[in-house]
Design a protein around this motif. Structure first.
Motif, PDB file in Angstrom:
ATOM      1  N   ALA A 386      41.854  44.166  35.592  1.00 43.86           N
ATOM      2  CA  ALA A 386      41.915  44.452  34.156  1.00 43.86           C
ATOM      3  C   ALA A 386      43.254  45.058  33.783  1.00 43.86           C
ATOM      4  CB  ALA A 386      40.772  45.391  33.769  1.00 43.86           C
ATOM      5  N   GLU A 389      45.772  42.271  33.695  1.00 45.40           N
ATOM      6  CA  GLU A 389      45.602  41.465  32.488  1.00 45.40           C
ATOM      7  C   GLU A 389      46.175  42.172  31.264  1.00 45.40           C
ATOM      8  OE1 GLU A 389      44.738  38.285  30.180  1.00 45.40           O
ATOM      9  OE2 GLU A 389      44.535  38.423  32.365  1.00 45.40           O
ATOM     10  N   HIS A 399      52.826  38.813  33.992  1.00 45.69           N
ATOM     11  CA  HIS A 399      52.381  39.930  33.162  1.00 45.69           C
ATOM     12  C   HIS A 399      53.528  40.906  32.934  1.00 45.69           C
ATOM     13  CE1 HIS A 399      48.715  38.332  35.123  1.00 45.69           C
ATOM     14  NE2 HIS A 399      48.221  38.468  33.905  1.00 45.69           N
TER      15      HIS A 399
END
Length: 403
Positions: A386, A389, A399
Motif C-alpha cells: 500500500a 502504491e 512509483h
C-alpha cells in the motif's frame, strides 16, 4: 567474519562525504541501509561531470561511493515514512546524515527523536561548517571548502590563480572523520550501553589536516608564501618539487644536495647553501629543471633511485590503472552490477588478518531493496504494498512520486 558485521546503519547521506564513510563501514561488514528519495534517489546518480560518460546508464559518481549498501526509497516528507523510520530506529545501531543543519529535525528524524526510541543509537551528523555559527547556513561543497579552509592558498605557483586539487579531498577527509568518530562512539557504547550524538564538519576536517601549516600561522602569525615555480609544498626549500623532463614530469623530494648534484652532474647545485636553497628556491628550481629537461623521466627516476635518492614519476590515472605495485597490493577489484555490467574499481585499502573486508554487493538501484529491508524489520507485506502504491515507499517498478 567481518569486523563490523554485527552493525546496522541507517544512511541518510548523499553525494560524497557521507556515502564514502558508510561505504567504508559496509566494506568491513556493516549492513548499510541507504535511505533515498523515491524515484530520484541520491543526487550523485545524475550529477555531472560524468553525465555524458555513464556506464550503461549508471553514474560513475554513484557507483564509486555506494557499494555494499541496500537502497530503501522513502518520501521522507510524509508522516508515514517518518513513522517507518522511527520504528526502524529502535533496531539499528548507527545513523549517518549530511543534510544541512536542521533538516532532519524538521523531518522529525533528529537525534532527540530517534534517541527517544533507542537511547543506544549513535547518530552522526555531517555538515559543511558545523550546526551553528555565522557560516553554518552556507552550502558545504568540496571546492568551496578547499578555498575557505586555506588548501588553495598553498597550492600552485605564486603568480598563478589559486589551484584546487583535482579530487574531492575536503569531502573525503570528512568521511574519515565520520568513520573514526562512529567507531569511537561504538567502543564507548560497548563500555556503557549508551549512544551519543556526533557532529562532524568539513571545515574542521580540512583544518585538522593542515596541522603543521596552521601551527605556523597560529603561533607565529605568518603564512607560507607560494614560490613562483610552484615548487611544491610552500614550506619546503629547493630542490623539493616538480620538474619537467624530456618526455613528461617527475618529482624530486628531500635529498642531500651534494649527492643530488652528483647524479645530475650539476656542480653549481653542490655549492648551494641552506640559505640559498630557501631564499633563491625558484632560481635553484630553474637550474635543476634545465638539467632534468634533457632526458626522460625514466632515466632520471632510475638514476636517482639507484643512488638512494628520493624521486618518482608523475602518473596519469591511466598509468595508475596499470601500476604494477597497485596490482601487487590488490588495490583494484571488479564487481558485477545488474545494469552497469562489470565495474572495475578501487578495492578495500586495508588488510585485516582476522576480519578482512569484502565487496559483497554492487551499488544499489533506487529502491532495489525496499521490500526486502522493510520485511526484515517486521513490516507487513500488505502495508508495504500500500505504501508503494501511494508513493510513500519506492521500489524498482517506479512509483516516483506520491499519488
Amino acid at each position: 567474519m567481518s569486523a563490523l558485521d554485527h552493525l546496522t546503519v541507517l544512511d541518510f547521506s548523499h553525494l560524497l562525504a557521507g556515502p564514502l564513510a558508510t561505504q567504508m563501514m559496509g566494506d568491513l561488514g556493516a549492513d548499510i541501509i541507504k535511505v533515498e528519495r523515491v524515484g530520484e534517489g541520491d543526487l550523485y546518480r545524475r550529477l555531472p561531470p560524468f553525465f555524458n560518460t555513464r556506464i550503461n546508464g549508471e553514474s560513475p559518481h554513484f557507483l564509486a561511493w555506494n557499494r555494499n549498501k541496500r537502497s530503501l526509497a522513502l518520501d521522507l516528507k510524509s508522516a508515514e515514512a517518518r513513522d517507518i523510520i522511527l520504528e526502524m530506529a529502535a533496531k539499528v545501531d548507527v545513523v549517518v546524515e549530511n543534510f544541512r543543519p536542521g533538516v532532519m529535525e524538521r523531518l522529525g528524524l533528529g537525534y532527540e527523536q530517534l534517541a527517544a526510541v533507542n537511547p543506544a543509537i549513535i547518530y552522526c551528523s555531517s555538515s559543511g561548517y558545523g550546526a551553528s555559527g555565522p557560516m553554518s547556513a552556507r552550502p558545504g561543497q568540496d571546492l568551496l571548502l578547499q578555498g575557505i579552509s586555506g588548501f588553495m592558498s598553498v597550492t600552485g605557483s605564486k603568480d598563478g590563480r589559486p589551484t584546487p586539487l583535482g579530487i574531492s579531498l575536503a569531502d573525503q577527509l570528512c568521511s574519515y572523520h565520520i568513520v573514526y568518530a562512529v567507531l569511537a562512539a561504538l567502543i564507548h557504547r560497548m563500555k556503557t550501553g549508551r549512544g551519543q550524538r556526533i557532529e562532524v564538519d568539513m571545515l574542521r576536517a580540512c583544518l585538522a589536516h593542515q596541522g603543521q601549516e596552521l601551527l605556523f600561522a597560529l603561533t607565529l602569525g605568518k603564512s607560507f608564501e607560494r614560490p613562483a615555480s610552484g615548487i611544491a609544498h610552500p614550506g619546503m626549500p629547493a630542490p623539493f618539487g616538480v620538474y619537467r623532463t624530456a618526455d613528461g614530469w617527475m618529482t624530486i623530494s628531500m635529498n642531500p644536495v651534494d649527492r643530488l648534484a652528483d647524479v645530475l652532474d650539476l656542480p653549481a647545485l653542490a655549492s648551494c647553501s641552506d640559505e640559498r636553497l630557501w631564499n633563491e628556491r625558484d632560481e635553484v628550481h630553474a637550474l635543476i629543471e634545465a638539467k632534468t629537461a634533457t632526458a626522460s623521466t625514466a632515466h632520471w627516476v632510475e638514476s636517482l633511485l639507484a643512488a638512494g635518492l628520493w624521486a618518482g614519476e608523475i602518473n596519469s590515472l591511466q598509468d595508475v590503472a596499470s601500476l604494477e605495485q597497485a596490482e601487487h597490493l590488490g588495490a583494484f577489484a571488479s564487481y558485477e552490477h545488474p545494469t552497469a555490467g562489470t565495474v572495475r574499481t578501487v578495492n578495500i585499502p586495508v588488510d585485516l588478518s582476522e576480519t578482512p573486508g569484502e565487496i559483497r554487493r554492487p551499488a544499489p538501484r533506487v529502491g532495489e531493496h525496499s521490500r526486502e529491508v522493510l520485511a526484515a524489520f517486521g513490516f507487513d507485506d500488505d502495508a508495504v504494498a500500500a505504501w508503494i502504491e501511494a508513493g510513500i515507499v519506492g521500489d524498482l517498478e517506479g512509483h516516483a512520486s506520491r499519488t
